[in-house]
Design a protein around this motif. Structure first.
Motif, short mmCIF file in Angstrom:
data_model
loop_
_atom_site.label_atom_id
_atom_site.label_comp_id
_atom_site.label_asym_id
_atom_site.label_seq_id
_atom_site.Cartn_x
_atom_site.Cartn_y
_atom_site.Cartn_z
N ALA A 175 0.83 -1.20 0.00
CA ALA A 175 0.00 0.00 0.00
C ALA A 175 0.86 1.26 0.00
N THR A 176 1.93 1.23 0.78
CA THR A 176 2.82 2.39 0.85
C THR A 176 3.50 2.64 -0.48
N GLN A 177 3.91 1.57 -1.16
CA GLN A 177 4.53 1.72 -2.48
C GLN A 177 3.56 2.37 -3.47
N MET A 178 2.29 1.99 -3.37
CA MET A 178 1.29 2.57 -4.27
C MET A 178 1.10 4.07 -4.02
N LEU A 179 1.20 4.46 -2.76
CA LEU A 179 0.97 5.87 -2.40
C LEU A 179 2.15 6.76 -2.74
N LYS A 193 9.70 9.13 -8.23
CA LYS A 193 10.25 9.28 -9.57
C LYS A 193 11.74 8.87 -9.56
N PRO A 194 12.17 8.00 -10.49
CA PRO A 194 13.57 7.56 -10.50
C PRO A 194 14.49 8.60 -11.12
N VAL A 218 7.53 -4.40 -9.76
CA VAL A 218 7.09 -3.16 -10.40
C VAL A 218 7.85 -1.96 -9.86
N PRO A 219 7.97 -1.77 -8.52
CA PRO A 219 8.80 -0.65 -8.03
C PRO A 219 10.25 -0.75 -8.50
N ALA A 269 6.47 -2.14 -16.98
CA ALA A 269 6.76 -2.76 -15.68
C ALA A 269 5.61 -3.66 -15.24
N VAL A 270 4.37 -3.17 -15.42
CA VAL A 270 3.19 -3.95 -15.06
C VAL A 270 3.09 -5.20 -15.94
#
Length: 266
Positions: free
Chosen positions: A123-127, A131-132, A167-168, A180-181
């Motif tokens: 959930a935290t990754q989604m929020l 940006k790389p 994905v991250p 990535a998805v």
């Protein structure tokens, strides 16, 4: 094993949700499937010490079917980076085989807590949506193999398709989000195949195994969820390629935090 109609309906709805999420966000749906399967198994006379482990194992097994359905839809749109998938896959297979053995050795309560931490992390990754750096790329094969090993290990332990790391990782390396998805969906198959084999082997002599199970795999739940998820995964992929998915990620992240709290309180 005969399931009550309401339990069959719950499994079908879980499969629909998992299929949509697989195609839409590139995730295997474990955060939906494991809570539902834990509940269903608890109402089928499954010993409490097996419920979470069987839920995780069965969730992982469904990803073989969801991934196969989802990746075809992404591949048709040119969104699968097979060059990356080929380098990550060997480490993923080894990590998944080992992860199943680790999960079975853990006490059920510890596995439940670990699953709660996993979905809170997801959930935290989604929020965050970080940006790389523009110069960052996929690392050399040896390092990428190591990343695959970690992805496979953690995915098998929590019954996920690996997207919560892959994905991250890929977006961090400047891979486009839709690629990535799509690539994550392709990686879900070797994760699920190796992890499922590991759970079957680990549960080959399981005492008091529930009827309809093979090792730690709850076959009736697997069949129902797989049929539903395979039907809906292509729809999720089509939606993903036609919309901005970040707002949806924020909404889903809130739901994940609630599920995480439920597992911790439980």
């Amino acid at each position: 094993m005969l399931l009550q109609p309401v339990l069959i309906l719950e499994l079908l709805l879980a499969g629909v949700g998992a299929g949509l999420l697989s195609g839409l966000l590139g995730i295997g749906g474990a955060m939906v499937l494991v809570p539902v399967l834990t509940f269903v198994l608890g109402h089928t006379g499954t010993p409490p010490e097996y419920t979470v482990k069987m839920a995780v194992a069965t969730s992982l097994a469904t990803i073989m079917f969801t991934s196969a359905s989802s990746v075809r839809a992404h591949h048709r749109r040119g969104a699968v980076r097979w060059d990356i998938a080929r380098v990550l896959a060997p480490g993923i297979v080894l990590g998944s085989l080992a992860g199943a053995q680790v999960a079975v050795a853990l006490p059920s309560k510890a596995l439940g807590i670990l699953f709660a931490v996993f979905i809170a992390f997801s959930a935290t990754q989604m929020l965050l949506n970080r940006k790389p750096q523009a110069s960052r790329t996929i690392p050399r094969p040896a390092a990428t193999f190591g990343v695959g090993l970690v992805i496979g290990l953690l995915s098998a332990i929590v019954g996920a398709g690996g997207a919560f790391i892959s994905v991250p990782f890929m977006t961090w390396c400047n891979v486009k989000i839709h690629e990535a998805v799509g690539t994550s969906a392709a990686l879900g198959f070797p994760i699920a195949l190796a992890g499922t084999a590991g759970y079957i082997w680990a549960g080959r002599a399981l005492p008091q195994a529930p009827p309809g199970s093979i090792g730690y795999i709850f076959v009736p739940g697997l069949v129902i969820i797989a049929l539903a998820s395979m039907t809906l995964a292509p729809l999720g992929a089509r939606i993903a390629h036609g919309m901005e998915i970040q707002p949806l990620k924020r909404i889903f992240a809130v739901v994940l935090y609630c599920i995480s709290a439920y597992f911790l309180l439980r």
